[in-house]
Motif scaffolding. Structure first.
Motif, mmCIF file in Angstrom:
data_model
loop_
_atom_site.group_PDB
_atom_site.id
_atom_site.type_symbol
_atom_site.label_atom_id
_atom_site.label_comp_id
_atom_site.label_asym_id
_atom_site.label_seq_id
_atom_site.Cartn_x
_atom_site.Cartn_y
_atom_site.Cartn_z
ATOM 1 N N LEU A 149 25.725 75.732 54.369
ATOM 2 C CA LEU A 149 26.281 74.372 54.256
ATOM 3 C C LEU A 149 25.953 73.830 52.874
ATOM 4 C CD1 LEU A 149 27.630 71.889 55.525
ATOM 5 C CD2 LEU A 149 25.377 71.212 56.377
ATOM 6 N N ARG A 150 27.000 73.599 52.098
ATOM 7 C CA ARG A 150 26.810 73.118 50.731
ATOM 8 C C ARG A 150 26.843 71.596 50.663
ATOM 9 N NH1 ARG A 150 30.931 75.585 46.534
ATOM 10 N NH2 ARG A 150 29.728 77.429 47.170
ATOM 11 N N ARG A 151 27.674 70.978 51.481
ATOM 12 C CA ARG A 151 27.817 69.512 51.389
ATOM 13 C C ARG A 151 28.265 68.962 52.723
ATOM 14 N NH1 ARG A 151 32.697 66.248 48.472
ATOM 15 N NH2 ARG A 151 31.781 64.157 48.489
ATOM 16 N N LEU A 152 27.671 67.841 53.106
ATOM 17 C CA LEU A 152 28.090 67.052 54.268
ATOM 18 C C LEU A 152 28.165 65.602 53.814
ATOM 19 C CD1 LEU A 152 28.699 66.662 57.312
ATOM 20 C CD2 LEU A 152 26.223 66.419 57.672
ATOM 21 N N ALA A 153 29.345 64.984 53.893
ATOM 22 C CA ALA A 153 29.543 63.624 53.384
ATOM 23 C C ALA A 153 30.503 62.868 54.289
ATOM 24 C CB ALA A 153 30.075 63.648 51.952
ATOM 25 N N VAL A 154 30.334 61.561 54.295
ATOM 26 C CA VAL A 154 31.226 60.654 55.016
ATOM 27 C C VAL A 154 31.993 59.848 53.979
ATOM 28 C CG1 VAL A 154 31.407 58.763 56.674
ATOM 29 C CG2 VAL A 154 29.637 60.517 56.962
ATOM 30 N N LEU A 155 33.321 59.935 54.009
ATOM 31 C CA LEU A 155 34.183 59.219 53.076
ATOM 32 C C LEU A 155 35.065 58.257 53.860
ATOM 33 C CD1 LEU A 155 35.328 62.107 50.687
ATOM 34 C CD2 LEU A 155 33.356 60.593 50.466
ATOM 35 N N VAL A 195 33.434 65.287 55.570
ATOM 36 C CA VAL A 195 33.737 66.454 54.749
ATOM 37 C C VAL A 195 32.608 67.467 54.880
ATOM 38 C CG1 VAL A 195 34.204 67.301 52.425
ATOM 39 C CG2 VAL A 195 35.098 65.079 53.156
ATOM 40 N N LEU A 196 32.975 68.728 55.185
ATOM 41 C CA LEU A 196 32.048 69.859 55.223
ATOM 42 C C LEU A 196 32.470 70.854 54.151
ATOM 43 C CD1 LEU A 196 31.637 70.628 59.041
ATOM 44 C CD2 LEU A 196 29.985 69.538 57.552
#
Length: 410
Positions: free
Chosen positions: A6-12, A38-39
């Protein structure tokens, strides 16, 4: 290991700030909030489930030191919370067999949407409490710790100042007897008035005040915009007051009087008033004080409400004048004379050659053109209206009992 890819977990959140994670989008109560989680995976990864939780609450907390006797002391804590928003959504569910879901490498987006409830409190950060709103994503992975990402957003609750209560003028007066060493040194009095109670950031408050110095000392009038934060918990309240803007007037000599005729105090960028929250209040007031050497100040406080919806240009009969106090009204005094002028002669207005249609009221199109012009020109048009058509028959004859008989022998 598959779960370490897992490189990135974000809420947009959707909007101009979608790709700027540091930005805080602004919403109002009742609006819809949409976005995506976003994963980004560097390779195939086994995932459990993806949960979304939208939260919003107002919470307060402070401590006070208490003493019991001469040697024992303890600390009393106070706190309370009010929840405004709590919504949960499942964005990624594991298969029915209970095994983990395997996603390929790359970018994966999981959209979501929810609606904010009505009557929320405006976002706020204070000394002993806050009002916050956020969206949190939680990713569960087999044989690994859960991964979380949070996105904060701002709620700005509309507060319209175009109401009769907030457009009403505010006024007050106070006086103080100055005494030193049990001797009277005179009296200081102040009276102040502002044109309305509701304002928005960036507006100017015109202050009208009269200060009379009946003492033997020089006094200094001042005015300040005060923000009061009130925190409530367990029947106790904690307050914090701060000055957000202030002005200082000229010194007033002994036994002299001075006045402020629209002294301007500009409102800086501050948060709106919060009046309906159970645990947290944000209120404003205008304080006009007179600094008297050798004794306490003379204070006069006028309540204010800082709103979010500015004053409408023609919202009320007094709003346009009160908000623009510096506008010169001499054109209005010159345009409409105190004594109405005499009407022109009938022959100079209507001639025999002029058709009778010109004396009829204007048609629909012509009346629309008149009303669309400046209001002052519309007033001036009535100053030279021709007199009514002449008739030898009185349209409003007097009653018979008011007609006196004429003596024929006189």
């Amino acid at each position: 290991m598959l779960w370490d890819r897992l490189r990135r977990l974000a809420v947009l959140l959707d909007g101009p700030e979608a790709e700027a994670e540091a930005a805080s989008p602004v919403f109002s109560s009742g609006e819809s909030v949409a976005g995506r989680v976003v994963l980004e995976l560097s390779g195939p990864a086994r995932l459990g489930s993806l949960h979304l939780h939208a939260r919003g609450c107002a919470q307060v907390h402070w401590t006070e030191s208490r003493s019991a006797g001469s040697s024992t002391a303890y600390t009393q804590s106070y706190g309370d919370r009010v929840d405004f928003l709590s919504l949960r959504q499942l964005l990624l569910a594991p298969p029915g067999s209970g095994e983990a879901t395997v996603l390929p490498a790359g970018r994966h987006e999981f959209p979501f949407a929810f609606q904010l409830p009505e009557r929320l409190a405006t976002s706020f950060e204070g000394k002993h409490g806050s009002v916050r709103y956020w969206v949190k994503a939680k990713l569960l992975r087999p044989w690994a710790a859960a991964k979380r990402a949070t996105r904060v957003f701002t709620v700005l609750e509309p507060l319209d100042i175009n109401t009769p209560a907030l457009l009403a003028p505010q006024a007050g007066a106070k006086e103080k007897l100055v005494c030193t060493w049990y001797r009277s040194r005179g009296q200081v009095s102040v009276s102040a008035k502002i044109d309305r109670k509701g304002y928005t950031p960036g507006e100017v408050i015109p202050i009208f005040a009269e200060i009379e110095n009946g003492t033997t000392r020089t006094v200094v009038p001042k005015a300040a915009l005060i923000q009061t934060q009130t925190f409530l918990a367990r029947g106790t309240k904690k307050q914090k007051k701060s000055v957000v803007a202030n002005i200082v007037g000229d010194s007033i000599a002994p036994h002299k009087r001075d006045g402020w005729h629209g002294r301007a105090l500009k409102i800086p960028p501050v948060g709106p008033s919060i009046l309906q929250c159970r645990v947290l209040h944000v209120e404003y007031s205008l304080k006009v004080c007179v600094d008297i050497p050798g004794t306490s100040k003379l204070l006069l406080e006028l309540p204010l409400v800082i709103g979010t919806i500015p004053l409408h240009p023609f919202g009320s009969r007094t709003s346009s004048v009160s908000s623009q106090y510096s506008v010169n009204l001499d054109w209005l005094r010159m345009g409409i004379p105190d004594q109405p002028e005499a009407p022109p002669d009938y022959s100079s207005v209507v001639t025999h050659e002029e058709p009778s249609e010109n004396l009829s009221p204007p048609g629909q199109d012509e009346a629309t053109g008149i009303l669309e012009g400046p209001f002052f020109a519309y007033i001036q048009e009535f100053r030279y209206r021709p007199p009514p058509l002449y008739s030898e028959v009185d349209p409003n004859p007097p009653p018979d009992n008011l007609i006196r008989p004429r003596c024929m022998t006189c």
